[in-house]
Design a protein around this motif. Structure first.
Motif, PDB file in Angstrom:
ATOM      1  N   ALA A   1       0.825  -1.210   0.000  1.00  0.00           N
ATOM      2  CA  ALA A   1       0.000   0.000   0.000  1.00  0.00           C
ATOM      3  C   ALA A   1       0.867   1.271   0.000  1.00  0.00           C
ATOM      4  N   GLU A   2       2.167   1.117   0.207  1.00  0.00           N
ATOM      5  CA  GLU A   2       3.068   2.265   0.327  1.00  0.00           C
ATOM      6  C   GLU A   2       3.332   2.940  -1.023  1.00  0.00           C
ATOM      7  N   ARG A   3       3.515   4.260  -0.955  1.00  0.00           N
ATOM      8  CA  ARG A   3       4.000   5.071  -2.078  1.00  0.00           C
ATOM      9  C   ARG A   3       5.149   5.900  -1.543  1.00  0.00           C
ATOM     10  N   TRP A   4       6.214   6.065  -2.336  1.00  0.00           N
ATOM     11  CA  TRP A   4       7.364   6.832  -1.877  1.00  0.00           C
ATOM     12  C   TRP A   4       8.062   7.493  -3.061  1.00  0.00           C
ATOM     13  N   ALA A   5       8.869   8.507  -2.739  1.00  0.00           N
ATOM     14  CA  ALA A   5       9.582   9.270  -3.765  1.00  0.00           C
ATOM     15  C   ALA A   5      10.821   8.536  -4.228  1.00  0.00           C
ATOM     16  N   GLY A   6      11.084   8.618  -5.516  1.00  0.00           N
ATOM     17  CA  GLY A   6      12.297   8.080  -6.127  1.00  0.00           C
ATOM     18  C   GLY A   6      12.745   9.048  -7.203  1.00  0.00           C
ATOM     19  N   GLY A   7      13.787   8.687  -7.902  1.00  0.00           N
ATOM     20  CA  GLY A   7      14.257   9.540  -8.985  1.00  0.00           C
ATOM     21  C   GLY A   7      15.714   9.326  -9.274  1.00  0.00           C
ATOM     22  N   GLU A   8      16.235  10.185 -10.156  1.00  0.00           N
ATOM     23  CA  GLU A   8      17.647  10.128 -10.497  1.00  0.00           C
ATOM     24  C   GLU A   8      18.141  11.519 -10.850  1.00  0.00           C
ATOM     25  N   ASP A   9      19.395  11.774 -10.464  1.00  0.00           N
ATOM     26  CA  ASP A   9      19.996  13.078 -10.722  1.00  0.00           C
ATOM     27  C   ASP A   9      20.464  13.230 -12.157  1.00  0.00           C
ATOM     28  N   ASP A  10      20.873  12.131 -12.767  1.00  0.00           N
ATOM     29  CA  ASP A  10      21.399  12.194 -14.135  1.00  0.00           C
ATOM     30  C   ASP A  10      20.537  11.339 -15.055  1.00  0.00           C
ATOM     31  N   SER A  11      19.623  11.984 -15.704  1.00  0.00           N
ATOM     32  CA  SER A  11      18.685  11.312 -16.594  1.00  0.00           C
ATOM     33  C   SER A  11      19.433  10.623 -17.735  1.00  0.00           C
ATOM     34  N   SER A  12      18.963   9.442 -18.133  1.00  0.00           N
ATOM     35  CA  SER A  12      19.601   8.712 -19.232  1.00  0.00           C
ATOM     36  C   SER A  12      19.497   9.466 -20.549  1.00  0.00           C
ATOM     37  N   SER A  13      18.529  10.359 -20.658  1.00  0.00           N
ATOM     38  CA  SER A  13      18.387  11.149 -21.881  1.00  0.00           C
ATOM     39  C   SER A  13      19.241  12.407 -21.844  1.00  0.00           C
ATOM     40  N   GLY A  14      19.987  12.592 -20.747  1.00  0.00           N
ATOM     41  CA  GLY A  14      20.867  13.754 -20.659  1.00  0.00           C
ATOM     42  C   GLY A  14      20.183  15.008 -20.156  1.00  0.00           C
ATOM     43  N   GLY A  15      18.939  14.897 -19.774  1.00  0.00           N
ATOM     44  CA  GLY A  15      18.186  16.059 -19.305  1.00  0.00           C
ATOM     45  C   GLY A  15      18.376  16.318 -17.828  1.00  0.00           C
ATOM     46  N   ASN A  16      17.456  17.097 -17.287  1.00  0.00           N
ATOM     47  CA  ASN A  16      17.495  17.446 -15.871  1.00  0.00           C
ATOM     48  C   ASN A  16      17.171  16.240 -14.991  1.00  0.00           C
ATOM     49  N   ALA A  17      17.378  16.417 -13.707  1.00  0.00           N
ATOM     50  CA  ALA A  17      17.026  15.377 -12.743  1.00  0.00           C
ATOM     51  C   ALA A  17      15.534  15.049 -12.884  1.00  0.00           C
ATOM     52  N   GLU A  18      15.217  13.801 -12.631  1.00  0.00           N
ATOM     53  CA  GLU A  18      13.831  13.336 -12.716  1.00  0.00           C
ATOM     54  C   GLU A  18      13.381  12.870 -11.342  1.00  0.00           C
ATOM     55  N   ILE A  19      12.107  13.115 -11.028  1.00  0.00           N
ATOM     56  CA  ILE A  19      11.527  12.596  -9.792  1.00  0.00           C
ATOM     57  C   ILE A  19      10.266  11.808 -10.152  1.00  0.00           C
ATOM     58  N   TRP A  20      10.012  10.799  -9.350  1.00  0.00           N
ATOM     59  CA  TRP A  20       8.826   9.977  -9.594  1.00  0.00           C
ATOM     60  C   TRP A  20       8.306   9.402  -8.293  1.00  0.00           C
ATOM     61  N   THR A  21       7.135   8.810  -8.392  1.00  0.00           N
ATOM     62  CA  THR A  21       6.513   8.147  -7.257  1.00  0.00           C
ATOM     63  C   THR A  21       6.548   6.649  -7.499  1.00  0.00           C
ATOM     64  N   CYS A  22       7.123   5.927  -6.535  1.00  0.00           N
ATOM     65  CA  CYS A  22       7.198   4.463  -6.588  1.00  0.00           C
ATOM     66  C   CYS A  22       5.975   3.888  -5.890  1.00  0.00           C
ATOM     67  N   TRP A  23       5.483   2.775  -6.404  1.00  0.00           N
ATOM     68  CA  TRP A  23       4.328   2.128  -5.809  1.00  0.00           C
ATOM     69  C   TRP A  23       4.241   0.687  -6.296  1.00  0.00           C
ATOM     70  N   TRP A  24       3.323  -0.062  -5.710  1.00  0.00           N
ATOM     71  CA  TRP A  24       3.157  -1.478  -6.014  1.00  0.00           C
ATOM     72  C   TRP A  24       1.882  -1.686  -6.825  1.00  0.00           C
ATOM     73  N   LEU A  25       2.037  -2.192  -8.025  1.00  0.00           N
ATOM     74  CA  LEU A  25       0.936  -2.447  -8.947  1.00  0.00           C
ATOM     75  C   LEU A  25       0.567  -3.928  -8.888  1.00  0.00           C
ATOM     76  N   PRO A  26      -0.721  -4.265  -8.719  1.00  0.00           N
ATOM     77  CA  PRO A  26      -1.078  -5.684  -8.770  1.00  0.00           C
ATOM     78  C   PRO A  26      -0.586  -6.305 -10.081  1.00  0.00           C
ATOM     79  N   LEU A  27       0.050  -7.455  -9.999  1.00  0.00           N
ATOM     80  CA  LEU A  27       0.591  -8.112 -11.194  1.00  0.00           C
ATOM     81  C   LEU A  27      -0.458  -8.283 -12.289  1.00  0.00           C
ATOM     82  N   LYS A  28      -1.697  -8.526 -11.910  1.00  0.00           N
ATOM     83  CA  LYS A  28      -2.734  -8.748 -12.925  1.00  0.00           C
ATOM     84  C   LYS A  28      -3.001  -7.498 -13.760  1.00  0.00           C
ATOM     85  N   HIS A  29      -2.501  -6.326 -13.318  1.00  0.00           N
ATOM     86  CA  HIS A  29      -2.667  -5.084 -14.077  1.00  0.00           C
ATOM     87  C   HIS A  29      -1.370  -4.634 -14.749  1.00  0.00           C
ATOM     88  N   ALA A  30      -0.342  -5.455 -14.717  1.00  0.00           N
ATOM     89  CA  ALA A  30       0.970  -5.047 -15.227  1.00  0.00           C
ATOM     90  C   ALA A  30       1.014  -4.870 -16.745  1.00  0.00           C
TER      91      ALA A  30
END
Length: 148
Positions: free
Chosen positions: A98-127
Motif C-alpha cells: 500500500a506504500e507510495r514513496w519518492a524516487g528519482g535520479e539526478d542524471d537522466s539517461s536522456s541527458g536532461g534534468n534530474a527526474e523525480i517519480w513516485t514508486c508504488w506497487w501495482l497488482p501483477l494482474k494489471h501489469a
C-alpha cells in the motif's frame, strides 16, 4: 544504424504486486508506468546493474532471483538507440504494497534534468499497462523454464 545499448529491467515482485513508478513532472502520455531499469556500466555484470538500478531508482535494496532472458527494444523515434534488455525477477526482503514513496535520479539517461517519480506497487494482474515494452517478459515469470 542505431547504436545498441546494454540495459537491465527489474521485475521486483512482492505479494503478487510489481514495483513500478510514474513520473511526477512528466505527463503520463510521455512516460507511462515504468519499472526500475537502466544502462549497464562498463565492467559491470547485468546482475550487478540490476541491483544497482533498483537501489538508485527506488531506494530499495533487493536481490536477483533469476534471469528471465534478453530482448531487443527499438527506441526510435524517441532516441536513435536499440536497447538490449536483460530482464530479471527480483525480490526485496519486506514491503508494504500500500506504500507510495519518492524516487528519482539526478542524471537522466536522456541527458536532461534530474527526474523525480513516485514508486508504488501495482497488482501483477494489471501489469499490462507498463510503457515502452517493459512488460515484454512478464509472462516468463510464470514459466518453469526461465533462464536461471
Amino acid at each position: 544504424m542505431s547504436r545498441e545499448v546494454e540495459k537491465v529491467v527489474c521485475y521486483v515482485v512482492h505479494d503478487d504486486h510489481l514495483l513500478v513508478f510514474t513520473h511526477d513532472n512528466q505527463p503520463m502520455t510521455v512516460t507511462g508506468v515504468q519499472v526500475p531499469a537502466g544502462s549497464i556500466a562498463p565492467g559491470e555484470s547485468p546482475v550487478e546493474a540490476a541491483i544497482r538500478e533498483l537501489y538508485e531508482e527506488t531506494g530499495r535494496r533487493g536481490q536477483v532471483l533469476r534471469s528471465l532472458g534478453t530482448q531487443s527494444y527499438d527506441l526510435r523515434p524517441a532516441r536513435d538507440e536499440v536497447a538490449i534488455r536483460h530482464y530479471f525477477e527480483m525480490t526485496v526482503s519486506s514491503a508494504d504494497v500500500a506504500e507510495r514513496w519518492a524516487g528519482g535520479e539526478d542524471d537522466s539517461s536522456s541527458g536532461g534534468n534530474a527526474e523525480i517519480w513516485t514508486c508504488w506497487w501495482l497488482p501483477l494482474k494489471h501489469a499490462h499497462v507498463l510503457a515502452a515494452g517493459f512488460g515484454g517478459l512478464l509472462g516468463s515469470m510464470h514459466e518453469t523454464d526461465a533462464v536461471r
